[in-house]
Design an enzyme around this catalytic site. Structure first.
Site, PDB file in Angstrom:
ATOM      1  N   ASP A 197       0.860  -1.177   0.000  1.00 40.18           N
ATOM      2  CA  ASP A 197       0.000   0.000   0.000  1.00 40.18           C
ATOM      3  C   ASP A 197       0.904   1.237   0.000  1.00 40.18           C
ATOM      4  OD1 ASP A 197      -2.337   1.687   0.507  1.00 40.18           O
ATOM      5  OD2 ASP A 197      -1.636   1.773   2.584  1.00 40.18           O
ATOM      6  N   ASP A 238      -0.240   5.091   0.773  1.00 37.07           N
ATOM      7  CA  ASP A 238      -0.520   6.117   1.779  1.00 37.07           C
ATOM      8  C   ASP A 238      -0.448   5.554   3.185  1.00 37.07           C
ATOM      9  OD1 ASP A 238      -0.916   7.763  -0.356  1.00 37.07           O
ATOM     10  OD2 ASP A 238      -3.065   8.062  -0.038  1.00 37.07           O
TER      11      ASP A 238
END
Length: 247
Positions: free
Chosen positions: A18, A20
């Site tokens: 991922d 963010d």
């Protein structure tokens, strides 16, 4: 892909990261908005309004309603821009993001590359930004939310569902199937409870600075929980290297 096509070597391994708050300390869309302001694509007023939405994102975590609001407003600001300009913008955005990339997770990403693994960044951020960041980090590819382009111009809409939650899980499963990768050998890293579909799609799920919901789930499931301290990351890198040597 058949065993004959793969030859006698080990099967490939993939690691999904991922972006963010897992790889980058902050919201990638805010970096995008700031870079767009510097190029005159958006106004100071637009940036201020967008900034308040990203503050909510950072304060409350990846609540779907907040994320959707941030994403939709950001895409409205970029509507009408030519696709080639958006790709040029991405290089500026990644330059601004570089100081905010967690060095610990970047080192972990590199450990997977050094082990010969395929590494994919997977995020709700626009696809052109995920791809640029992946290229900068030497990752295999970036998987983001696809933008609708008509006659070379961005419409302000996405081509399909945002690359978030169940969409991340589906994208990872499809990619592993297409590339002949055994899911049990793969890794996924995230900070958010919303990424459970991705984390449960692979054999090794690792949570990084998790929100409270994900930390509870991880402890219950026996998943590793990384706090971004040097000792924690060194231990995880050793595990990656050891698993690679054992194959």
């Amino acid at each position: 892909m058949s065993d004959a096509d793969r030859g006698s070597g080990p099967l490939p391994v993939a690691a999904f990261f991922d972006i963010d708050k897992t790889l980058v300390n902050g919201a990638s869309l805010l970096f995008l908005a700031r870079a767009a302001r510097s190029l005159g694509i958006v106004s100071v007023r637009d940036l201020a309004r967008f900034g308040w939405k990203t503050v909510r994102f950072r304060k409350h975590g990846e609540q779907l309603s907040v994320l959707d609001e941030v994403r939709d407003r950001g895409m409205q600001l970029l509507a009408g821009q030519r696709a080639d300009r958006l790709h040029a913008l991405a290089a500026q955005v990644v330059g601004r993001m570089q100081p905010r990339i967690w060095p610990e997770t970047r080192a972990l990403l590199q450990a997977h590359l050094d082990a010969g693994h395929e590494v994919y960044l997977i995020s709700a951020t626009p696809d052109f930004l995920a791809q640029e960041l992946a290229a900068t980090l030497g990752a295999t590819a970036g998987i983001g939310s696809g933008l609708e382009i008509e006659n070379g111009v961005f419409t302000g809409r996405f081509t399909a569902g945002t690359m978030h939650g169940p969409e991340k899980g589906r994208a990872a499963v499809l990619l592993m199937a297409d590339h002949g990768i055994a899911s049990a050998d793969c890794y996924a890293y995230s900070d958010s409870i919303n990424d459970l579909p991705l984390l449960t799609a692979v054999g090794t799920a690792v949570v990084v600075n998790p929100d409270r919901g994900l930390e509870r789930h991880a402890r219950s499931a026996g998943w590793r929980v990384l706090t971004l301290d040097p000792a924690s990351i060194r231990a995880e890198r050793r595990r990656v290297r050891a698993a690679s040597r054992a194959r």
